[in-house]
Design a protein around this motif. Structure first.
Motif, PDB file in Angstrom:
ATOM      1  N   ASN A  77       1.528  -1.569  -0.089  1.00 17.90           N
ATOM      2  CA  ASN A  77       0.283  -0.159   0.369  1.00 17.90           C
ATOM      3  C   ASN A  77       1.200   1.713   0.292  1.00 17.90           C
ATOM      4  OD1 ASN A  77      -2.281  -1.094   0.266  1.00 17.90           O
ATOM      5  ND2 ASN A  77      -2.372  -1.189   2.412  1.00 17.90           N
ATOM      6  N   ILE A  78       2.510   1.548   1.001  1.00 22.35           N
ATOM      7  CA  ILE A  78       3.082   2.275   0.946  1.00 22.35           C
ATOM      8  C   ILE A  78       3.647   2.862  -0.721  1.00 22.35           C
ATOM      9  CG2 ILE A  78       5.487   3.433   1.882  1.00 22.35           C
ATOM     10  CD1 ILE A  78       4.178   2.083   4.634  1.00 22.35           C
ATOM     11  N   GLN A  79       4.151   1.573  -1.331  1.00 27.24           N
ATOM     12  CA  GLN A  79       5.083   1.222  -1.972  1.00 27.24           C
ATOM     13  C   GLN A  79       3.813   1.886  -3.458  1.00 27.24           C
ATOM     14  OE1 GLN A  79       6.837  -2.597  -2.023  1.00 27.24           O
ATOM     15  NE2 GLN A  79       8.433  -1.675  -1.099  1.00 27.24           N
ATOM     16  N   SER A  80       3.001   0.992  -3.525  1.00 28.55           N
ATOM     17  CA  SER A  80       1.944   1.953  -4.822  1.00 28.55           C
ATOM     18  C   SER A  80       1.660   3.028  -4.869  1.00 28.55           C
ATOM     19  CB  SER A  80       1.035   0.731  -4.287  1.00 28.55           C
ATOM     20  OG  SER A  80       0.124   0.641  -3.501  1.00 28.55           O
ATOM     21  N   ALA A  81       1.462   4.058  -3.461  1.00 27.90           N
ATOM     22  CA  ALA A  81       1.637   5.271  -3.575  1.00 27.90           C
ATOM     23  C   ALA A  81       2.895   5.774  -3.790  1.00 27.90           C
ATOM     24  CB  ALA A  81       1.399   5.544  -1.740  1.00 27.90           C
ATOM     25  N   MET A  82       4.198   5.490  -4.493  1.00 26.16           N
ATOM     26  CA  MET A  82       5.041   6.591  -3.973  1.00 26.16           C
ATOM     27  C   MET A  82       5.914   5.574  -5.718  1.00 26.16           C
ATOM     28  SD  MET A  82       8.025   5.857  -1.032  1.00 26.16           S
ATOM     29  CE  MET A  82       7.145   7.373  -0.076  1.00 26.16           C
ATOM     30  N   ASN A  83       5.082   4.798  -6.197  1.00 27.79           N
ATOM     31  CA  ASN A  83       5.424   4.390  -7.565  1.00 27.79           C
ATOM     32  C   ASN A  83       4.702   5.362  -8.800  1.00 27.79           C
ATOM     33  OD1 ASN A  83       6.291   1.605  -6.587  1.00 27.79           O
ATOM     34  ND2 ASN A  83       4.580   0.294  -7.632  1.00 27.79           N
ATOM     35  N   VAL A 103      14.528   5.378  -2.466  1.00 27.44           N
ATOM     36  CA  VAL A 103      15.246   5.725  -1.367  1.00 27.44           C
ATOM     37  C   VAL A 103      14.236   5.241  -0.373  1.00 27.44           C
ATOM     38  CG1 VAL A 103      16.698   6.117   0.600  1.00 27.44           C
ATOM     39  CG2 VAL A 103      17.832   6.147  -1.866  1.00 27.44           C
ATOM     40  N   ALA A 104      13.314   6.641  -0.488  1.00 26.50           N
ATOM     41  CA  ALA A 104      12.001   6.223   0.784  1.00 26.50           C
ATOM     42  C   ALA A 104      11.076   5.413   1.072  1.00 26.50           C
ATOM     43  CB  ALA A 104      11.611   8.025   0.249  1.00 26.50           C
ATOM     44  N   ASN A 105      10.835   4.592  -0.525  1.00 29.51           N
ATOM     45  CA  ASN A 105       9.636   3.620  -0.837  1.00 29.51           C
ATOM     46  C   ASN A 105      10.794   2.564  -0.268  1.00 29.51           C
ATOM     47  OD1 ASN A 105       7.753   1.872  -1.259  1.00 29.51           O
ATOM     48  ND2 ASN A 105       8.057   2.462  -3.416  1.00 29.51           N
ATOM     49  N   SER A 106      11.791   1.872  -0.434  1.00 27.05           N
ATOM     50  CA  SER A 106      12.307   1.459  -0.227  1.00 27.05           C
ATOM     51  C   SER A 106      12.533   1.032   1.485  1.00 27.05           C
ATOM     52  CB  SER A 106      14.093   1.249  -0.718  1.00 27.05           C
ATOM     53  OG  SER A 106      14.444   0.855  -1.720  1.00 27.05           O
ATOM     54  N   LYS A 107      12.962   2.048   2.210  1.00 26.44           N
ATOM     55  CA  LYS A 107      13.484   2.259   3.362  1.00 26.44           C
ATOM     56  C   LYS A 107      12.417   2.467   4.743  1.00 26.44           C
ATOM     57  CE  LYS A 107      15.120   6.143   4.959  1.00 26.44           C
ATOM     58  NZ  LYS A 107      16.280   7.715   5.141  1.00 26.44           N
ATOM     59  N   TYR A 108      11.349   3.133   3.678  1.00 28.54           N
ATOM     60  CA  TYR A 108      10.119   3.282   4.839  1.00 28.54           C
ATOM     61  C   TYR A 108       9.467   1.294   5.000  1.00 28.54           C
ATOM     62  CZ  TYR A 108      11.337   8.124   5.075  1.00 28.54           C
ATOM     63  OH  TYR A 108      11.615   9.606   5.622  1.00 28.54           O
ATOM     64  N   ASN A 153      11.362  -8.470  -0.259  1.00 28.62           N
ATOM     65  CA  ASN A 153      10.443  -8.233  -1.174  1.00 28.62           C
ATOM     66  C   ASN A 153      10.476  -6.665  -0.837  1.00 28.62           C
ATOM     67  OD1 ASN A 153       9.831 -10.646  -2.098  1.00 28.62           O
ATOM     68  ND2 ASN A 153       8.324 -10.936  -0.868  1.00 28.62           N
ATOM     69  N   THR A 154      10.603  -5.758   0.390  1.00 28.69           N
ATOM     70  CA  THR A 154      10.144  -4.588   0.555  1.00 28.69           C
ATOM     71  C   THR A 154      11.552  -3.774  -0.215  1.00 28.69           C
ATOM     72  OG1 THR A 154      11.892  -4.309   2.685  1.00 28.69           O
ATOM     73  CG2 THR A 154       8.922  -4.490   2.802  1.00 28.69           C
ATOM     74  N   LEU A 155      12.448  -4.509   0.124  1.00 26.51           N
ATOM     75  CA  LEU A 155      14.213  -4.095  -1.117  1.00 26.51           C
ATOM     76  C   LEU A 155      13.477  -3.644  -2.446  1.00 26.51           C
ATOM     77  CD1 LEU A 155      15.845  -4.662   1.080  1.00 26.51           C
ATOM     78  CD2 LEU A 155      14.905  -2.806   1.335  1.00 26.51           C
ATOM     79  N   SER A 156      13.051  -4.965  -3.398  1.00 24.35           N
ATOM     80  CA  SER A 156      13.213  -5.576  -4.315  1.00 24.35           C
ATOM     81  C   SER A 156      12.195  -4.920  -5.576  1.00 24.35           C
ATOM     82  CB  SER A 156      13.054  -7.145  -4.760  1.00 24.35           C
ATOM     83  OG  SER A 156      11.667  -7.404  -4.561  1.00 24.35           O
ATOM     84  N   ARG A 157      10.348  -4.702  -4.679  1.00 25.83           N
ATOM     85  CA  ARG A 157       9.893  -4.037  -5.572  1.00 25.83           C
ATOM     86  C   ARG A 157      10.093  -1.942  -6.411  1.00 25.83           C
ATOM     87  NH1 ARG A 157       5.549  -5.785  -1.043  1.00 25.83           N
ATOM     88  NH2 ARG A 157       5.028  -8.690  -2.281  1.00 25.83           N
ATOM     89  N   PRO A 158      11.100  -1.235  -5.243  1.00 23.03           N
ATOM     90  CA  PRO A 158      10.896  -0.124  -5.331  1.00 23.03           C
ATOM     91  C   PRO A 158      12.523   0.006  -6.583  1.00 23.03           C
ATOM     92  CG  PRO A 158      10.758   0.031  -3.489  1.00 23.03           C
ATOM     93  CD  PRO A 158      11.118  -1.262  -3.532  1.00 23.03           C
ATOM     94  N   LEU A 159      13.119  -1.495  -6.990  1.00 24.07           N
ATOM     95  CA  LEU A 159      14.041  -1.177  -7.387  1.00 24.07           C
ATOM     96  C   LEU A 159      12.927  -1.570  -9.324  1.00 24.07           C
ATOM     97  CD1 LEU A 159      17.103  -2.745  -6.247  1.00 24.07           C
ATOM     98  CD2 LEU A 159      16.504  -0.519  -7.146  1.00 24.07           C
ATOM     99  N   MET A 160      12.394  -2.626  -8.831  1.00 21.52           N
ATOM    100  CA  MET A 160      11.863  -3.120 -10.165  1.00 21.52           C
ATOM    101  C   MET A 160      10.665  -1.893 -10.556  1.00 21.52           C
ATOM    102  SD  MET A 160      12.796  -6.327 -10.663  1.00 21.52           S
ATOM    103  CE  MET A 160      11.108  -6.435 -11.905  1.00 21.52           C
TER     104      MET A 160
END
Length: 302
Positions: A77-83, A103-108, A153-160
């Protein structure tokens, strides 16, 4: 009619741009290949557990996957807001802003999952007992391992998301799929040789680490993101949060007897120490100043 009325800058054209069509077909094709590979190694584990271990492992696997779905949904939910912002920044050639968002997406996302990880990991047995009554064999260990996968997965998705913004996903999908599909033969060999059912998830974690390194090597140069700064802003911010909180929770788990009191203390300790370490070690000065200003505004609001 709506588009013609409210967006006059968009006009219809009878000409077909085959270059765009070709790139769209290529992108969708390689995305489909990546999804196919994902189905292959995840469902492959399910099949081998059923063949070599039996219904008990399947039950434990189903429970672990439900927990993965719940934890994964919260972080996504957090990541989809930033993507969308990541993709927009790349399209506007604002690479510095794109890097900041990754960075923010991965870290938070990692910190959010870590916040839940500690009590769920160390008190998995009693939580499953409260939920299920009778805990199936392997379910505790599989749940703990699946939580580690959620962290990865929290670290891989923002890179993807970053590589999807470029559209150049062919090389990544080939390399990533080959690495992750090796989970299938390795799991087959391990389970055929009478190793415990959770061994498949240990293999999964190891290959996911290898895949993440491959993602970093392939993706970071394509989005002009320095490997050094990626590690400095994400990896070296996460480690100082993980180590003290993990050690503290491990001590509580070792020194106290299993029960509701230990679970409550784990939740309280995990919450307090995680918030403190994230604030002091996991974020930079500007982020701390922003949080402090927001807290002060709430406290002194009339």
């Amino acid at each position: 009619i709506y588009v013609k009325k409210y967006t006059p800058q968009i006009v219809f054209s009878k000409q077909i741009d085959y270059t765009i069509i070709k790139s769209m077909i290529s992108f969708s094709g390689w995305t489909f290949w990546g999804n196919l590979a994902w189905m292959g190694y995840t469902k492959g584990i399910d099949i081998f557990l059923n063949i070599f271990i039996g219904p008990v492992a399947n039950a434990a696997n189903a429970i672990a996957q439900q927990i993965q779905s719940a934890v994964g949904t919260l972080s996504s939910n957090i990541q989809s807001a930033m993507n969308p912002q990541i993709i927009k920044s790349y399209s506007e050639n604002q690479l510095d802003n794109m890097h900041h968002l990754i960075v923010a997406n991965s870290k938070y996302s990692f910190f959010l999952v870590w916040f839940m990880f500690l009590p769920l990991f160390f008190e998995a047995r009693i939580i499953l007992q409260l939920w299920l009554g009778k805990v199936p064999e392997y379910s505790v260990t599989m749940t703990q391992l699946i939580l580690i996968i959620c962290l990865q997965n929290t670290l891989s998705r923002p890179l993807m998301t970053g590589i999807h913004a470029t559209g150049n996903i062919k090389r990544l999908q080939i390399v990533e799929s080959i690495i992750l599909l090796t989970i299938v033969p390795f799991s087959y060999v391990a389970l055929k040789n009478k190793m415990p059912g959770y061994t498949a998830y240990i293999i999964y974690i190891v290959m996911e680490v290898v895949a993440q390194l491959a993602r970093m090597v392939i993706i970071l140069p394509q989005i002009s993101f320095s490997f050094k700064f990626y590690c400095k802003d994400i990896i070296f911010k996460i480690i100082p949060v993980v180590i003290p909180t993990l050690v503290g929770s491990s001590l509580i788990h070792s020194l106290m007897n299993q029960g509701y009191w230990r679970m409550l203390i784990q939740i309280m300790f995990g919450s307090i120490i995680t918030i403190c370490t994230i604030y002091s070690l996991g974020i930079n000065t500007s982020e701390r100043q922003w949080i402090s200003s927001r807290i002060k505004a709430l406290l002194y609001r009339k």
